[in-house]
Scaffold this active site. Structure first.
Site: not given
Length: 158
Positions: A65, A98
């Site tokens: 966006c 991670h």
């Protein structure tokens, strides 16, 4: 890999460039709109990408966006969605490695196409390091928080 991509009107031009780039990389892309630069509402596209991931129609998502903030907030309201706004390549791959990030979010008014391509490549080439016990432990804690506050969340669906 199956990738769902979506953007509002502000992200539309960059989405078009990113979609073509992801296809050139050899991935299967599902374009969930917007399909033009006419004013539109970012939550609609965040939900469409999130639903594609939740239903297993895509393995990862990309949302764009104007700033990235709106679609990021909206996508993270959905169970199993781990959307992260990344404007640097380290975060784009580390978020997957991670934290098992499954939606890359970018702000089209913040970055250009060259950086977007670098971010997408880093994101799509990264894999969750499930052999690292600390990353699995932390992800399980995130999923437990989600299950407490999103009763409809499925514990291991994503």
């Amino acid at each position: 890999m199956k990738i769902a991509i979506g953007a509002d009107h502000a992200g539309f031009p960059l989405k078009e460039e990113v979609r073509a780039y992801v296809e050139r990389l050899g991935h299967e892309v599902t374009d969930l709109g917007a399909y033009n630069a006419e004013p539109s509402d970012y939550p609609d596209f965040a939900e469409a990408v999130g639903r594609a991931l939740m239903a297993g129609r895509a393995e990862r998502g990309i949302l764009i966006c104007g700033s990235g903030v709106g679609v990021n907030v909206a996508a993270n309201k959905m169970p199993g969605i781990r959307a992260c706004m990344c404007h640097d390549t380290y975060s784009a791959h580390q978020g997957v490695e991670h934290d098992d990030m499954n939606v890359l979010v970018m702000g089209a008014r913040i970055i250009g196409s060259a950086l977007a391509f670098d971010l997408v490549a880093a994101y799509l080439n990264a894999r969750f390091q499930k052999q690292e016990e600390r990353f699995v432990r932390r992800l399980n804690k995130v999923k437990a928080i989600e299950a407490r506050y999103m009763p409809e969340a499925q514990s291991d669906s994503h």
